[in-house]
Every structure is written in structure tokens, then in C-alpha cells.
Enzyme design. Sequence first.
Site, PDB file in Angstrom:
ATOM      1  N   LYS B 176      -2.999  37.273  -4.835  1.00  0.00           N
ATOM      2  CA  LYS B 176      -3.486  37.259  -6.222  1.00  0.00           C
ATOM      3  C   LYS B 176      -2.421  36.687  -7.157  1.00  0.00           C
ATOM      4  O   LYS B 176      -2.733  35.919  -8.076  1.00  0.00           O
ATOM      5  CB  LYS B 176      -3.861  38.688  -6.643  1.00  0.00           C
ATOM      6  CG  LYS B 176      -4.140  38.878  -8.121  1.00  0.00           C
ATOM      7  CD  LYS B 176      -5.515  38.404  -8.558  1.00  0.00           C
ATOM      8  CE  LYS B 176      -5.666  38.557 -10.063  1.00  0.00           C
ATOM      9  NZ  LYS B 176      -7.021  38.600 -10.540  1.00  0.00           N
ATOM     10  N   LYS B 244       1.429  38.093 -18.601  1.00  0.00           N
ATOM     11  CA  LYS B 244       1.799  39.253 -17.773  1.00  0.00           C
ATOM     12  C   LYS B 244       1.751  38.886 -16.281  1.00  0.00           C
ATOM     13  O   LYS B 244       2.634  39.275 -15.506  1.00  0.00           O
ATOM     14  CB  LYS B 244       0.821  40.391 -18.083  1.00  0.00           C
ATOM     15  CG  LYS B 244       1.057  41.694 -17.386  1.00  0.00           C
ATOM     16  CD  LYS B 244      -0.275  42.438 -17.181  1.00  0.00           C
ATOM     17  CE  LYS B 244      -1.114  41.732 -16.126  1.00  0.00           C
ATOM     18  NZ  LYS B 244      -2.350  42.399 -15.720  1.00  0.00           N
TER      19      LYS B 244
END
Lengths: 295, 295
Positions: B176, B244
Site C-alpha cells: 500500500k 501523510k
Amino acid sequence: MSSLSGQTVGLIGLGLMGQPMGRNLLNAGADLIVYNRSPEKIGIMVEAGATGAASSQAVAEIADMVIIVSVDTSTLENILFGENGVIGVVRDESLIIDMGTSDADATRAFAKKIEAAGGRYIDAPVSGGTVGAEQATLTIMAGGDAQDIERARPVFDVLGSRLTHIGPQGAGQVAKTANQMIVGLTIGAVAEALVLAKRAGADPAKVREALKGGFADSRILELHGERMITENFEPGGKCATQCKDMELALALAAKVGLDLPGTALNRELYIRAIEAGWGGLDHSALFKVIADNPA
Amino acid sequence: MSSLSGQTVGLIGLGLMGQPMGRNLLNAGADLIVYNRSPEKIGIMVEAGATGAASSQAVAEIADMVIIVSVDTSTLENILFGENGVIGVVRDESLIIDMGTSDADATRAFAKKIEAAGGRYIDAPVSGGTVGAEQATLTIMAGGDAQDIERARPVFDVLGSRLTHIGPQGAGQVAKTANQMIVGLTIGAVAEALVLAKRAGADPAKVREALKGGFADSRILELHGERMITENFEPGGKCATQCKDMELALALAAKVGLDLPGTALNRELYIRAIEAGWGGLDHSALFKVIADNPA
């Protein structure tokens, strides 16, 4: 494939792209007349059925439609305006088609000079690499007048699978620059992601497989991602060429007063590749720059 | 769509992703029990047919299979190990499935604690955004034991269209992270290319059209390229989230001693977006950072 039976087409520049493009023109029935600086490549194409010419000018003398696939802007300039250049024989019927990668501003200047001599000029650079040239699946980005592009369409139909008329002369080269920027930067993206995955203990082949079909999917992930995983860096497009393309982009950006931080960094990474002796490897070898560069 | 008729499934986290995922589970016939920190979202899902629970622990008490879709690692940690956390009721039958985006190392630590309490743990983050969640076309990247992933497969079949088992626990989160890096960097690539094309006088919509099918083609060019051209920056994935994600990547890289220059630059550009007040816009708003940043 459209038929070019009986049509005379000139082709100058018989490199990795020009040769397969020439073969497709021959297969479509064109009377192909070719020139290249190194004569052995003329010989190869003559064997394939083309007529060899003694200079760029000799090509443009016989063919009204002249395709040029040059490696860079200065080579193109020399073909057009150098000794025995195309300009010497340009006439009303002449349509000059630049299918190499050139500077957009230079394109506009070259076009003006050809038009002043009575000819027509379009830029029609391509994307798709040698595979696309061989399979006639090139993407063609055209700049110039619509009627000139229509006149060249039968030739484009033989060479590629997609033609987009971007805008006036030079616009094709702007699109090509955008294309090369995205290619170089996406290679960098895939390289950083796969090196990190590998280093963090995940199998990069499985990661690439997982990413297919998602937002991270791209032609680069598919083709160049595979090259990174197998570490097969036979070119394809070379690191040295990619570096030059990023320089073209930065030069264009400077002219319009734009800062391109990602492109500037990508160029630096390609310079590192060249300094490491990898300039002749495929542009996916950026993977090696990232992998060999610990924090 | 597979049937989950009669199967009890827990779902914690009912944000932009969790809500449509929950609806798909309900549509497949699951007995869905849900919890979310802000109670109004529980109300929405109860209206859709779910059972509301009073805490994360209450979900895990009733459901053997508990899906968590949290916004970040610390939220996940709190759901698992905080007050009224999942850990208090973990038993042999418990299978905890983290489908949010979390730190890979933290994932391994969380999994160990859940297993020490007798339960099972897999990480199965997704790509495809809210559209993928709604249309059940998510790409799922799974880390953990094969038998645990097989046990969750009927649920994955309902939520997504592609499941790849990357490796052991944490490997899904590594994949991911790789995904998010490629997404952020490819957005940057397309942004620089389209801003330059526009500034150099070429129509960016035509450039994007021309690039389709060539080496520069990607899901990002298709979806986010369109958003840049129409300057429609409704999220989708937000700039703040993308920033982030790049920080997660850089933290992971630092742990394995790797320098990621492109990722580091991309994070800086997203920080500029946030500082300009665009943190809540779609991550394709990086286009504005490049466009507003003259040399």
C-alpha cells in the site's frame, strides 16, 4: 494498414525508430527513398526494397513528402539547413514532417524558414518506442495546419495507431516533451516504490501484480516495472536520451518562467545514472540509481 | 457478488471508505455490526440495515470477523488496544482485518499482540478510492497467513475486484505504501507536464488525449489529469492524506536505510499545498502548486 501504393515517400534518419517505420512504409506499398548519415543503414533499407539517396537534399528532390526521424534538434537543423540540406530543393509541393524529438521553439523557427522557401512543415513526434514503431502502434502528436496533417494522414495511418492534432506548429513537440516528462518521472516513481518494497521485505513482483488495475497502474508499471523486477535493462529508450528529454523540458520551462522541481530532480537522477556508466541502459535503470543510493 | 447471507461481520470505521464498504456487505446479506467514534455515522449505517455497537470491543464481542478501516496508525492502535478496545474480547475465533493504511512495522507489532491474546490478524489495505469502495472494485493487498486470508476471501470478494496475497503480516501495508508513493509521484508528473504544456501554448486537454495509449498513459493521467484540466479538486483522496502517506513511506525508507529523493520532494510539494490552504482538496491539486510557483 492503409495502402501507399505508388506514393513516393522520403525518409531521413534510419535509427532504432526510423528503420522499423521505413519497413512499415515499404510493406504498405510506398516507393521509399531513404538517407542516413552512416551509409550501412542505407544499405539495410535498400536490401528491404527502398531506394538509397546520396544526401538529405537528394531525398527531398525526389519525394514531395519527407519524413525526418532525427535524434535531436541540432541533427534536424543540419538535415534541413546544413550542407546538401532539404532547404535547397524545397518547392510548393514539399511537405516536411519532423517525427523525431525536437525543441518546440526551434520547430517554429524551422517551419518559418521552410515556408519562406515555399514548402510546408509539420511536427509529428511519436511515443511507443521501438516496439510501437515495429508494430505500427505509435502514438503520434501533431502540430501544424490541419490540411497539411490531413495530407500526411495516410502515412500516419501506416506508422501508428493514434493521431492527435494538438495545435499549431511546435505543439506536437510540446506534447512530446510532456510525454517524456511523465515517462521519466513515472519511471522514478515506480523505481522508488519497488526498491522500497524489496528493501522492506515484500516481493516486488507481487507488489507490482497487486498494483495493477488500481490508481498506481500505468504503462510504465507494466513494462518498465517488469524490467526493474527482472533487472533486464536492454534498451528500449536509453538513460542518456531520457536525460536529454528532461533537459528539453527544463529549457522550455525556463523560457515560460516555470519551475519544475520534479523534472529537475529526475534529470539529476539520470545524470547520476550516466555518471555510473549506465547511459546506454534502458531508462528503467533509474531503479539501479535508487537501489545503489543508501541514505 | 458473493453471498454473505447469515454471516456476522464487524466493521469499525465508517468514513469515506468504510460507509460504502459497509453498504456492499449489507447488500451481500451480511449481518453487519458497526462502530464509529462519531455516532451520527453509526446512525446512517443502522438506517441502512446494520446493527450499531457501543464500542470497538462490543463489535469484536459479537463478530468473529472484524474489519477495521481507520484513518491512520494511531487510530488503529486505539481501536485495538485503547479503552474498550478489541483486545479485551479477542478469542480463538477472532480474525482482525486491518483495511486502512498503517505503518508496516506497527502492523507486525499489533499482529503479535492480537495473536498473543489468541486471535488472528491480517492487513489488507486497498486502492481505488471512494469510487472503488462504492463500485466494489477495490484492489486489495493482503499480508498474513494464507489460511486467514482464505477465511476472509468471501468478504474480500464482496468489497473488491482484485486480491493479491503479498506476503506475511505487514506486507500488505508495504504494498500500500508503494501504491501511495506511485500515486503521489505520478500526480506530480502529470501536474508538471500539463502545467508546462499549457504555459507553452498547447491545449492540455489535447495533450492528455494524445498521451493516452502511449508510454505516459496511467490511471492518474486518466482520472487526475481530467481533474487538473477541469480544475475540479473535490476529493477523492485529499492532499493532507497523500502528504501523510508520503511521510509513512519516508519513515519506512529511513528504517531500511534508503534515500527516496522523489518521494521526499513530493512530500515537500504536498506540504506547500497544505500551507496554501489546499489540504482538504483532492491530491490532484498539486497542479495548483506547480502552476502557482514561477521560477
